[in-house]
Write an enzyme that holds these catalytic residues in place. Structure first.
Site, PDB file in Angstrom:
ATOM      1  N   ASP A  41      40.336  33.545  17.057  1.00  0.00           N
ATOM      2  CA  ASP A  41      40.474  32.317  17.865  1.00  0.00           C
ATOM      3  C   ASP A  41      39.346  31.328  17.596  1.00  0.00           C
ATOM      4  OD1 ASP A  41      38.716  34.011  19.219  1.00  0.00           O
ATOM      5  OD2 ASP A  41      39.570  33.660  21.203  1.00  0.00           O
ATOM      6  N   SER A  72      38.949  39.711  48.784  1.00  0.00           N
ATOM      7  CA  SER A  72      39.394  40.615  47.724  1.00  0.00           C
ATOM      8  C   SER A  72      39.832  41.936  48.339  1.00  0.00           C
ATOM      9  CB  SER A  72      38.255  40.860  46.729  1.00  0.00           C
ATOM     10  OG  SER A  72      38.470  42.085  46.055  1.00  0.00           O
ATOM     11  N   ASP A 174      43.016  34.191  25.931  1.00  0.00           N
ATOM     12  CA  ASP A 174      43.272  34.994  27.128  1.00  0.00           C
ATOM     13  C   ASP A 174      44.009  34.195  28.194  1.00  0.00           C
ATOM     14  OD1 ASP A 174      41.759  36.721  25.691  1.00  0.00           O
ATOM     15  OD2 ASP A 174      39.987  36.605  26.977  1.00  0.00           O
TER      16      ASP A 174
HETATM   17  P1  ADP Z   1      37.939  41.602  31.586  1.00  0.00           P
HETATM   18  O1  ADP Z   1      37.824  42.028  30.174  1.00  0.00           O
HETATM   19  O2  ADP Z   1      38.828  42.518  32.369  1.00  0.00           O
HETATM   20  O3  ADP Z   1      38.288  40.159  31.723  1.00  0.00           O
HETATM   21  P2  ADP Z   1      35.484  40.663  32.719  1.00  0.00           P
HETATM   22  O4  ADP Z   1      34.167  41.303  32.907  1.00  0.00           O
HETATM   23  O5  ADP Z   1      35.570  39.441  31.919  1.00  0.00           O
HETATM   24  O6  ADP Z   1      36.473  41.798  32.196  1.00  0.00           O
HETATM   25  O7  ADP Z   1      36.081  40.292  34.154  1.00  0.00           O
HETATM   26  C1  ADP Z   1      36.181  41.275  35.148  1.00  0.00           C
HETATM   27  C2  ADP Z   1      35.847  40.675  36.500  1.00  0.00           C
HETATM   28  O8  ADP Z   1      36.963  39.930  37.024  1.00  0.00           O
HETATM   29  C3  ADP Z   1      35.575  41.732  37.543  1.00  0.00           C
HETATM   30  O9  ADP Z   1      34.248  42.189  37.484  1.00  0.00           O
HETATM   31  C4  ADP Z   1      35.863  40.947  38.829  1.00  0.00           C
HETATM   32  O10 ADP Z   1      34.770  40.136  39.160  1.00  0.00           O
HETATM   33  C5  ADP Z   1      37.032  40.061  38.414  1.00  0.00           C
HETATM   34  N1  ADP Z   1      38.270  40.769  38.775  1.00  0.00           N
HETATM   35  C6  ADP Z   1      39.159  41.350  37.952  1.00  0.00           C
HETATM   36  N2  ADP Z   1      40.166  41.949  38.639  1.00  0.00           N
HETATM   37  C7  ADP Z   1      39.881  41.753  39.943  1.00  0.00           C
HETATM   38  C8  ADP Z   1      40.532  42.123  41.162  1.00  0.00           C
HETATM   39  N3  ADP Z   1      41.651  42.846  41.177  1.00  0.00           N
HETATM   40  N4  ADP Z   1      39.946  41.731  42.319  1.00  0.00           N
HETATM   41  C9  ADP Z   1      38.803  41.020  42.315  1.00  0.00           C
HETATM   42  N5  ADP Z   1      38.165  40.648  41.214  1.00  0.00           N
HETATM   43  C10 ADP Z   1      38.683  40.997  40.029  1.00  0.00           C
END
Ligand code: ADP
Ligand code: MG
Length: 388
Positions: A41, A72, A174
Site C-alpha cells: 500500500d 465499551s 484497512d
Molecule cells: P489491530 O491490528 O487489531 O487493529 P490495534 O492495536 O491497531 O490492533 O488496535 C486495537 C485497539 O482497538 C484495541 O487495543 C482497542 O483500543 C481498540 N479495539 C478493538 N476492538 C475493540 C472492542 N471490541 N472494544 C473496544 N475497543 C476495541
C-alpha cells in the site's frame, strides 16, 4: 441478501437501552483479511483485501448537550468528554475520539452523543480491529447527524484519525476494506488512484482460515518504518536515471538490477520483494478471474517466502505455521498476513480438513514455541453498514 446475524447486535442494543434509556442506530463495521499484496500500500501498489464476519458494532443516539458518552462492553468502561475538549487518549476511546476530531476539523456540525461499542474482531491479530472501530464511528456519526459523507470520505477520515490520535501511520487498505467490503468478493484496490474493482472469491469447498501466533514482537513498528525508508531509498536511486519514477509501483527488475543492486544489497532485496509482489498480485487476479484458487494459493506461498527471506518481516512463529502446512494436500496457500513480526497466517484450506489440521497444528505449535494457537474461520462479508 441475508443480513449479518450476530449475538453482539442484541448485546449492544440491550446495553444501550439499559445505560442510556434510548433507542440507538446500530452500525456494523468488519475486520478484514488481505489475500495477497503485503507491504504494497505504501509503495503505491495494489492490495486484495476482503471484509470478514468478525466485526465492530456501534450503537449511537443524539444528546441534547455537547457531551460525548462512550461505553465499551468488552472493557466494561465508561468515558465522558466535552465535544470541545476532545484529545488523544491511550485507550480504546482514542479511535472514536480521533474520528470526532477529524469531523470537527473538517467543519462538520455535530452535537453530543451516546455510544456503545462491542465487537469480536480479535485485537492486535492483524485483522484491523482499530480500523473497524474508526469506520463504525464515522459511519454512525454520518447517519446520526445526516452529514452526507460518501464512504470514501469516511475512509480517508478514519485513516487520518488513526494517524493523528493513535499515532500509527497506517496505509488506507484497512479502512477501505472495512468500509467497502462485499460478500464473497475481494477488493482489488489500486493504492495509488484508489480505483477499485470487486472480484468474486469462489472458494468452492475451501475456507479462509487464520492461525494466530499470539505473538507481537516489539520490532514491529520500528522495522515497519525502516522498510518504508528502504523502499524510498530504492526509488531515489532509480529516480536519478528515470525522473518519472515516484514509487516502486513504477519500477521494474531491470531498473533494480541496474541502479539498486550496485548500491546496496539489502535495499535491493527489499525492493525486489515489492516489485515481484505487485506482479504476483496482478497475475493472482487473473487466477481469480479463471476461478483458479490453486494458482492463487501457490502465489501466497511465494509471497510468504519473499516476506520471510527478502523483506524480512516474518518471525519463527509465522514461519513455523507456514512451513507446517506447505506440503499438506488440503492447503492451497498460506502466508503471514499484515505488517509482520507476529499476528496471523492466512490459509486457504479444504473445509473438511480444517478440524484435524487445526488440532494437529495447535499441538505442534505449542510444542515448538510454548505458545497457544488460535484459529478463526473467516467468512467474507459486506462492509460497513447500518443494521438498525
Ligand atoms: P489491530 O491490528 O487489531 O487493529 P490495534 O492495536 O491497531 O490492533 O488496535 C486495537 C485497539 O482497538 C484495541 O487495543 C482497542 O483500543 C481498540 N479495539 C478493538 N476492538 C475493540 C472492542 N471490541 N472494544 C473496544 N475497543 C476495541
Ligand atoms: Mg490497527
Amino acid at each position: 441478501m441475508t443480513p449479518v446475524q450476530s449475538p453482539l447486535i442484541d448485546k449492544v442494543l440491550n446495553t444501550f437501552q439499559t445505560l442510556y434509556k434510548e433507542e440507538p442506530i446500530i452500525v456494523r463495521s468488519p475486520g478484514r483479511v488481505n489475500i495477497i499484496g503485503e507491504h504494497l500500500d505504501y509503495n503505491d501498489g495494489f492490495v486484495l483485501p476482503a471484509a470478514i464476519d468478525k466485526a465492530i458494532y456501534v450503537g449511537i443516539s443524539k444528546r441534547n448537550d455537547e457531551v460525548i458518552h462512550l461505553h465499551s462492553v468488552d472493557y466494561n468502561e465508561n468515558f465522558t468528554v466535552s465535544l470541545n475538549e476532545v484529545r488523544p487518549t491511550k485507550t480504546w476511546t482514542t479511535y472514536i475520539l480521533g474520528v470526532v476530531d477529524q469531523l470537527i476539523k473538517k467543519g462538520y456540525k455535530i452535537g453530543g452523543f451516546n455510544l456503545v461499542l462491542d465487537g469480536d474482531v480479535p485485537v492486535g491479530a492483524g485483522l484491523s480491529s482499530s480500523a473497524a472501530v474508526e469506520c463504525a464511528t464515522a459511519f454512525a456519526l454520518n447517519e446520526l447527524f445526516s452529514l452526507g459523507m460518501e464512504k470514501i470520505e469516511m475512509v480517508k477520515m478514519a485513516q487520518k484519525a488513526e494517524h493523528a490520535f493513535a499515532g500509527v501511520m497506517v496505509g488506507i487498505m484497512d479502512m477501505f476494506a472495512s468500509m467497502f467490503g462485499k460478500k464473497d468478493h475481494v477488493i482489488k484496490l489500486d493504492c495509488r488512484s484508489l480505483e477499485y474493482e470487486y472480484k468474486p472469491l469462489k472458494l468452492e469447498g475451501y475456507k479462509v482460515v487464520l492461525f494466530n501466533t499470539n505473538v507481537k514482537h516489539s520490532l514491529s513498528s520500528s522495522e515497519y518504518n525502516t522498510r518504508r525508508k528502504q523502499c524510498e531509498q530504492g526509488v531515489a536511486w532509480v529516480k536519478e536515471h528515470h525522473p518519472e519514477v515516484t514509487a516502486l509501483r513504477d519500477v521494474n527488475m531491470d531498473m533494480l538490477n541496474k541502479y539498486v543492486l550496485t548500491k546496496d544489497e539489502i535495499i535491493y532485496k527489499r525492493c525486489k520483494y515489492v516489485v515481484e509482489e505487485i506482479d504476483r498480485l496482478l497475475t493472482g487476479c487473473n487466477d481469480l478471474d479463471r476461478g483458479d484458487i490453486k494458482g492463487l494459493g501457490q502465489k501466497m506461498f511465494r509471497t510468504h517466502e519473499g516476506l520471510s527471506k527478502e523483506y524480512e518481516v516474518s518471525c519463527v512463529e509465522l514461519d513455523f505455521l507456514v512451513e507446517s502446512v506447505k506440503n499438506n494436500e488440503f492447503v492451497l496457500g498460506a502466508r503471514m498476513m499484515g505488517g509482520g513480526f507476529g499476528g496471523c497466517t492466512i490459509n486457504i484450506i479444504k473445509e473438511e480438513a480444517i478440524k484435524d489440521l487445526q488440532e494437529k497444528l495447535s499441538k505442534d505449535y505449542t510444542k515448538a514455541t510454548g505458545l497457544e494457537l488460535t484459529t478463526y474461520i473467516a467468512q467474507i462479508e459486506s462492509g460497513t453498514e447500518r443494521i438498525r
